[in-house]
Scaffold this active site. Structure first.
Site, PDB file in Angstrom:
ATOM      1  N   ASP A 288      -0.364  -0.162  12.105  1.00 21.07           N
ATOM      2  CA  ASP A 288       0.524   0.143  10.990  1.00 21.07           C
ATOM      3  C   ASP A 288       1.856   0.586  11.611  1.00 21.07           C
ATOM      4  OD1 ASP A 288       1.684   0.593   8.562  1.00 21.07           O
ATOM      5  OD2 ASP A 288       0.017   1.745   7.743  1.00 21.07           O
TER       6      ASP A 288
HETATM    7  C1  BGC Z   1       2.420   0.717   5.389  1.00 12.37           C
HETATM    8  C2  BGC Z   1       1.792  -0.637   5.583  1.00 12.37           C
HETATM    9  C3  BGC Z   1       2.855  -1.706   5.578  1.00 12.37           C
HETATM   10  C4  BGC Z   1       3.873  -1.381   6.654  1.00 12.37           C
HETATM   11  C5  BGC Z   1       4.994  -2.402   6.748  1.00 12.37           C
HETATM   12  C6  BGC Z   1       3.559   0.955   6.350  1.00 12.37           C
HETATM   13  O1  BGC Z   1       4.250   2.110   6.002  1.00 12.37           O
HETATM   14  O2  BGC Z   1       1.442   1.717   5.546  1.00 12.37           O
HETATM   15  O3  BGC Z   1       0.845  -0.883   4.575  1.00 12.37           O
HETATM   16  O4  BGC Z   1       2.274  -2.959   5.773  1.00 12.37           O
HETATM   17  O5  BGC Z   1       4.455  -0.126   6.380  1.00 12.37           O
HETATM   18  O6  BGC Z   1       5.842  -2.329   5.672  1.00 12.37           O
END
Ligand code: BGC
Length: 744
Positions: A288
């Site tokens: 993540d």
């Molecule tokens: C989120 C993810 C997301 C990523 C990219 C993160 O803050 O937890 O679910 O895919 O950002 O935007």
């Protein structure tokens, strides 16, 4: 004819600079030969790569890199790579991983998320929330939705969707429950898997996320979750395991939090043992955004790709220099880097991203919105309908009140927030999609007099309600990534409902929410429709269900608690503390999540898991069960006993005669479900199979599933608290390796 809107020039511009795989499968480039297996192709491509090329694939950039990367020193990200990133990245997308043009390996162009393509510069179509589509209890709904949003991802130049949220709704206030698929592992895994299957039918990669036990947003980057291996494997991880089997995502996104003292993206147990070893996952683990905390430990403990680098302030844990140093010192073996790269290549070949390069294409937004509307119509849940107040027939006057129903339907916030054609409507910092239920109701009921009151003042709303035959009150509850919500409606909306109901006893409440809410006014209103975040045609779907054009057929994928005292954890740890404060939670309820917890405690929820009404009625009968190896075949019949067409959801629950002796954490589990479309008077036979894991306990010692010998009841009904028939079976002891699912 459908209105076809060509994509904004942004996308075309971006794509003409994108790397496209060369259709060259000459003998010296065997990895470009589509007739070879993805494994062979990944291996051949790896052999052809230099170390610098390998390092490109394991280090991804967030879209902020477009403006911030220039400030990063060249010895952190080489100048050539910086230029490549800023000239190839899609503005406004979640992330980017450079490909290897020399070898025909495409860039990975990554977009959020499960509800649709998220890019504030590119309009796209929002599905209902994932929790809503889980309420359809029909995997065809998320599959079709996934196919639609995956096609939009392709058409907007993305070959990777960061979709497939499948964290169990352990915490009903979790701000991201709307991105997930409910509280039961079978339902959640089946529905998230179907979404991924649909997305990947477009020859792009999807993820499954956030792996794992990332069940609250409060202190999500510093929370340490304590949970036993048994509980995980029987609940939260079982949801991921089923989603993996059904959807075969090319990638898994590891989560921000710690699990049993180890970061999600640096977790040997979750990544190496469970995911890659036990489940045989061949794809890659991406982090993540910002979830990596080390170089060698993360790599050795199973992380394959660092994503979301942007700025001078970020630590480039998997940056070229860091990885080279770790390889040179032997802290990361060379074969581990090869494994990381081979997994990424495998996903690109297996899912078709190399053979089918993404191309800018027109999007038929109107056809896609129809897919979203159908999903909403299958998913909205009629919770209460005393005296058959609904559907609205022959009503002369209606007071529509509150919820910004004159403007649109509310949507969830954060990285899954989709920008619709024409832009979202921002109301007090919350996004609304332009699908006003008021207008849709007026279209469906042209001869009714429909008045609107914004509901800001309960007393004046009550006056409008009193003058109408029926009042429909819309209440909204915002939820978002980044923080947890509340089950208490904000902005005096409870008082609004209560006052309107007092003024007009024929009051219907439509709830637009991320998940469960409390309903202190429930006994005062005859009808409640749960619409969740219903997507780009939510207003139309609500109107068509309220007026009976569509029979409601959604069933709750979560329990609605009656009070905070019923929750397994009445307090959310870390709430109110500054971000990143180290916090802890122990999930000592084990796998007793949702309805299992209520059963265990003998609590009566406000609405039970699986509950959902229809305008017709169904009779379920003839339940029969026959063991077949470790599985059980179950059959039953469903008859439409009413006067209109509708869809029943048959639910089979499993209950050992003595659940403690069987090793279970709670009295019953969902074993199977099926949605059946029936004309009035029609009867259909349903056949379903019980997955043996749903009868078993996981035994960490020996890594085994174990069904303990004894008597098991199978119970049939249309909700977890409305089981009308049962049969019993005596099952023999059965033990088998937990290393089976994907590899078998
Ligand atoms: C989120 C993810 C997301 C990523 C990219 C993160 O803050 O937890 O679910 O895919 O950002 O935007």
């Amino acid at each position: 004819m459908n209105k076809v809107i060509m994509l904004a020039s942004t996308v075309a511009m971006v794509l003409c600079t994108s790397v496209e795989a060369q259709p060259n499968n000459a003998p010296n480039r065997p990895w470009l030969n589509p007739n070879l297996s993805p494994e062979a192709r990944a291996h051949d491509a790896l052999l052809a790569m230099t170390i610098d090329e390998k390092l490109r694939l394991v280090f991804g950039y967030s879209d902020q890199a477009l403006t911030e990367l220039a400030k990063v020193p060249d010895d952190v990200v080489p100048a050539e790579l910086k230029t490549y990133v800023v000239t190839h990245q899609i503005k406004g997308s979640a992330g980017f991983v450079p490909g290897v043009p020399r070898l025909g390996i495409p860039d990975q162009t990554q977009t959020d998320a499960s509800i649709g393509v998220r890019n504030s510069f590119i309009p796209s179509t929002a599905l209902p929330s994932s929790l809503a589509t889980a309420a359809s209890f029909d995997p065809e709904v998320p599959r079709a939705g996934g196919a639609m949003i995956g096609a939009e991802a392709r058409a907007t130049g993305h070959n990777t969707m960061l979709a497939g949220g499948v964290n169990l709704a352990r915490e009903p206030r979790n701000g991201r429950n709307f991105e997930y698929t409910g509280e039961d592992p079978l339902l959640a895994g089946t529905m998230a898997g179907a979404l991924n299957f649909g997305i990947q039918s477009n020859h792009i990669i999807s993820t499954m996320k956030h792996y794992a036990i990332n069940d609250q947003e409060t202190e999500r980057t510093s929370l340490d979750v304590t949970i036993s291996a048994e509980a995980m494997r029987q609940s939260d991880l079982l949801a991921f395991e089923i989603a993996l089997e059904k959807g075969r995502p090319g990638s898994v996104m590891c989560s921000y939090n710690l699990i049993n003292g180890r970061w999600g993206c640096e977790n040997d147990y979750l990544l190496n043992k469970v995911l890659k070893h036990d489940w045989g996952f061949k794809g890659f683990v991406m982090s993540d955004w910002g979830a990596v905390h080390s170089t060698a430990d993360a790599a050795n403990d199973g992380l394959d790709q660092f994503t979301g680098f942007c700025c001078v302030t970020d630590t480039p844990w998997f940056g070229p220099n860091q990885l080279k140093a770790a390889l040179a010192s032997g802290a990361i073996p060379n074969r581990r880097l090869d494994d990381m790269v081979e997994r990424i290549l495998w996903a690109l070949f297996d899912k078709g991203a190399v053979d089918n390069p993404v191309k800018a294409a027109p999007i038929d937004y109107s056809a896609d919105a129809a897919v979203s509307q159908k999903a909403a119509e299958e998913s909205l849940v009629l919770l209460k309908n005393d005296g058959d107040l609904l559907p609205l027939r022959g009503v002369k006057s209606i007071a529509v009140i509150g919820g910004n129903a004159d403007k649109g339907v509310i949507a969830g916030g954060g990285s899954s927030d989709v920008t619709p054609v024409g832009g979202a409507i921002m109301i007090r910092e919350h996004s609304f999609l332009p699908s006003p239920p008021l207008e849709a109701l007026r279209r469906e009921l042209p001869s009714a007099r429909i008045a609107f009151d914004p509901g800001n003042d309960p007393a004046s709303a009550a006056v409008v309600a009193a003058k109408s035959n029926v009042a429909v009150v819309f209440v909204t509850q915002h939820d978002s990534e980044g923080y947890d919500g509340s089950l208490v409606l904000a902005d005096n909306q409870d008082a609004l409902v209560a006052q309107v109901a007092k003024a007009n006893p024929r009051t219907i409440v439509v709830v637009e929410s991320g998940g469960a809410i409390f309903m202190p006014w429930l006994n005062q209103v005859p009808a409640v429709l749960e619409a969740f975040f219903p997507g780009i045609r939510g207003g139309e779907a609500i109107a068509r269900i309220l007026t009976g054009k569509v029979d409601p057929s959604g069933h709750l994928p979560i329990s609605f608690p009656a009070s905070a005292e019923q929750l397994a954890h009445p307090e959310i740890p870390g709430l109110g503390l500054p971000n990143d404060t180290p916090s802890k939670i122990t999930y000592d309820e084990g796998s007793a999540v949702g309805y299992k917890w209520y059963d265990l405690k003998g609590f009566r929820p406000l609405f039970a898991f699986g509950h959902g009404l229809s305008y017709t009625s169904f009779a379920l009968s003839g339940l029969a069960a026959k063991p077949d190896g470790r599985a059980i075949h179950v059959s039953f019949s469903v008859r439409n006993a009413g006067r209109r067409e509708g869809k029943a959801v048959g639910q089979v629950y499993l209950a050992p005669a003595d659940w403690r002796k069987a090793g279970w954490d709670a009295p019953k589990r969902l074993g199977a479900f099926a949605k059946v479309d029936l004309k009035p008077g029609q009867t259909k036979m349903v056949n379903v199979t019980i997955d043996p894991r749903l009868l078993a306990t996981y035994e960490a010692a020996g890594d085994k599933w174990h069904i303990r010998a004894g008597e098991y009841r199978l119970m049939l009904g249309q909700a977890s608290d409305a089981l009308t028939q049962s049969v019993s079976l005596t099952l023999p002891d059965a033990v088998w390796s937990a290393r089976t699912a994907v590899a078998d």
